[in-house]
Design a protein around this motif. Structure first.
Motif, PDB file in Angstrom:
ATOM      1  N   CYS A  21       0.796  -1.222   0.000  1.00 11.19           N
ATOM      2  CA  CYS A  21       0.000   0.000   0.000  1.00 11.19           C
ATOM      3  C   CYS A  21       0.836   1.285   0.000  1.00 11.19           C
ATOM      4  O   CYS A  21       2.046   1.259   0.155  1.00 11.19           O
ATOM      5  CB  CYS A  21      -0.908   0.011   1.225  1.00 11.19           C
ATOM      6  SG  CYS A  21       0.012   0.100   2.769  1.00 11.19           S
ATOM      7  N   THR A 242      -6.863   8.842   2.416  1.00 13.53           N
ATOM      8  CA  THR A 242      -7.213   7.417   2.205  1.00 13.53           C
ATOM      9  C   THR A 242      -6.530   6.546   3.239  1.00 13.53           C
ATOM     10  O   THR A 242      -5.472   7.003   3.763  1.00 13.53           O
ATOM     11  CB  THR A 242      -6.823   6.998   0.760  1.00 13.53           C
ATOM     12  OG1 THR A 242      -7.432   5.750   0.467  1.00 13.53           O
ATOM     13  CG2 THR A 242      -5.315   6.874   0.616  1.00 13.53           C
ATOM     14  N   THR A 243      -7.056   5.577   3.812  1.00 17.28           N
ATOM     15  CA  THR A 243      -8.268   4.839   3.480  1.00 17.28           C
ATOM     16  C   THR A 243      -9.267   5.003   4.622  1.00 17.28           C
ATOM     17  O   THR A 243      -8.873   4.956   5.783  1.00 17.28           O
ATOM     18  CB  THR A 243      -7.963   3.330   3.283  1.00 17.28           C
ATOM     19  OG1 THR A 243      -7.049   3.196   2.205  1.00 17.28           O
ATOM     20  CG2 THR A 243      -9.233   2.576   2.931  1.00 17.28           C
ATOM     21  N   HIS A 268     -12.619   7.944  -1.446  1.00 20.64           N
ATOM     22  CA  HIS A 268     -12.336   6.502  -1.483  1.00 20.64           C
ATOM     23  C   HIS A 268     -12.912   5.902  -0.199  1.00 20.64           C
ATOM     24  O   HIS A 268     -12.400   6.141   0.893  1.00 20.64           O
ATOM     25  CB  HIS A 268     -10.832   6.222  -1.552  1.00 20.64           C
ATOM     26  CG  HIS A 268     -10.545   4.757  -1.621  1.00 20.64           C
ATOM     27  ND1 HIS A 268     -10.996   3.959  -2.663  1.00 20.64           N
ATOM     28  CD2 HIS A 268      -9.906   3.920  -0.772  1.00 20.64           C
ATOM     29  CE1 HIS A 268     -10.635   2.703  -2.454  1.00 20.64           C
ATOM     30  NE2 HIS A 268      -9.978   2.649  -1.298  1.00 20.64           N
TER      31      HIS A 268
END
Ligand code: SF4
Length: 451
Positions: A21, A242-243, A268
């Motif tokens: 990520c 994000t997230t 998101h």
């Protein structure tokens, strides 16, 4: 002679390979900022490396085996060369810790995501005592206090900035609470200082990161406060985050979309499934109605806001009705830029040993979902043809004759700009599109209306 002088004299080169990520990318950059202090230089050519660091991801199946496979590759490369110091960092290091040193003697150090601020001391010990080391304590406070004294030199036009780590949600399929630990929110001013430094060094867009970024709360300062404060930094053009988890899409955060001038209109918000039954089995703590309420409230504030999401297909217990509900939700919300995967049992999670759905059925369902997501994306991109968009130019395109940037919806845009446009927001008339990219021409007459 201190370690730094020693390493400098030895011209030590580190090669960092990052899996997973955006937060792993942020961590890899910060790890380099740290080891630079003891004389390491970065190399993009792994054959030159004296230190080989793998920053690993544990989110999907075979993550662990992928690491051992990678180490096997390194062994072959360095068969007739001096063995580099091999460091495994990230979430697999956290999950596997000293087991890795036992299983693979070629590994010299194992460092978890909340302990990489100790890397210089660990390297020092390794050089002095040739002692293999494992550091996997959860200590984000110490980590970020240490990092706050080291400049974030990895600033790019669009830079990541971690503000929150860990998670307390314990979704039944997820390893993050075990590999990143409990939720931790960095001190408000520490984040602002790093943001200012990034903008002073050329960053135009900041992407605020967290495994549960909208759970950010430091002494009463929430993500909404942070966004409104960060966007005051002059020179900063765009803010993203994000997230998020639907449960933490609080009213104050939704309200920010009314006032913010730099927050981008792409939210998101992972939903994972369109079925309430499956959301319960996943322990997601919210219903589809609650999710759609967030969608409606944001659309009321700005009809141009778009949603992207994550989907897990074939979660144990998912039947045709559940799948249809997921598919219908994707069509209803018209998600763009979204990710979808087949359920992957993760060791140590509640769902690890649940009975799997027939693989063939899961594959068919995944294909159907991905086709619909592609269709949503294509439709969105087609609608932008002959429109003019504001594009933040990030660098030269691969062909070096054009430039690459992103729209407000994170969609890639390639157009006939110049190197001098890098770092600028440029109006671009979109001429063509495909599923992932928009192609256009720079507008020189600024009176042109921007979509
Ligand atoms: S909220 Fe996200 S990070 Fe937290 S447990 Fe659930 S899926 Fe994992």
């Amino acid at each position: 002679m201190g370690l730094k002088k020693n390493l400098n004299k030895m011209n030590q080169k580190i090669f960092i390979k990052t899996f997973g990520c955006q937060m792993n990318e942020y961590d890899s950059n910060r790890i380099f900022d740290i080891v630079k202090k003891i004389g390491f230089h970065k190399t993009e050519n792994y054959e030159d490396a004296n230190c080989y660091l793998l920053n690993t991801c544990h989110i999907r199946d075979k993550a662990k085996e992928k690491v051992y496979h990678e180490i096997g590759r390194v062994k072959k490369i360095f068969k007739s060369k001096i063995k580099p110091m091999v460091i495994v960092a990230g979430c697999v290091a956290q999950a596997e810790n000293e087991e890795m040193l036992k299983r693979e003697p070629y590994i010299d150090m194992v460092i978890g995501p909340q302990s990489y601020h100790k890397i210089n001391n660990t390297i020092k010990e390794y050089f002095e005592k040739k002692k293999k080391k494992e550091e996997t304590e959860f200590d984000p406070t110490a980590k970020f206090d240490y990092l706050s004294k080291i400049k974030n030199n990895s600033g790019k036009i669009s830079s990541f900035l971690t503000i929150q780590e860990g998670c307390d949600k314990f979704c039944h399929f997820c390893v993050v609470p075990y590999t990143r630990g409990p939720e931790y929110s960095r001190p408000f001013n520490q984040i602002l200082d790093e943001a200012k430094f990034l903008v002073d060094n050329g960053t135009k867009e900041i992407i605020l990161l967290g495994q549960n970024v909208n759970a950010y709360d430091n002494e009463g300062n929430k993500l909404s406060n942070l966004i409104l404060e960060i966007e005051k930094i002059s020179g900063l053009e765009r803010v993203r985050y994000t997230t998020s988890h639907p449960k933490d899409m609080t009213e104050d955060l939704i309200e920010v979309y009314k006032y913010s001038k730099k927050l981008m209109p792409l939210v998101h918000l992972p939903v994972q499934s369109g079925s309430n039954k499956i959301l319960n089995l996943m322990n997601r703590k919210h219903s589809i109605n609650e999710y759609l309420e967030i969608f409606d409230n944001l659309k009321k504030i700005n009809a141009n806001i778009e949603f992207s999401s994550d989907f897990i297909i074939g979660y144990p217990g998912e039947d045709e009705k559940d799948f249809k509900e997921t598919f219908d939700l994707i069509k209803k919300v018209k998600f763009i830029n979204s990710y979808s995967f087949i359920f992957s049992p993760r060791p140590g999670t509640v769902a690890a040993d649940l009975k799997l759905i027939d693989k063939k059925i899961s594959m068919q369902r995944l294909e159907k979902v991905q086709n619909q997501l592609f269709h949503n994306q294509m439709t969105k991109n087609r609608l932008l043809e002959n429109k003019t968009l504001n594009v933040l130019v990030e660098n030269l395109a691969e062909d070096k004759t054009q430039v690459f940037g992103r729209s407000e919806y994170m969609t890639s845009v390639i157009f006939n700009g110049k190197k001098s446009d890098i770092g600028k927001i440029v109006p671009v008339k979109i001429k063509q599109s495909n599923r992932s990219t928009l192609f256009g021409e720079k507008i020189n007459n600024l009176n042109q209306k921007v979509a």
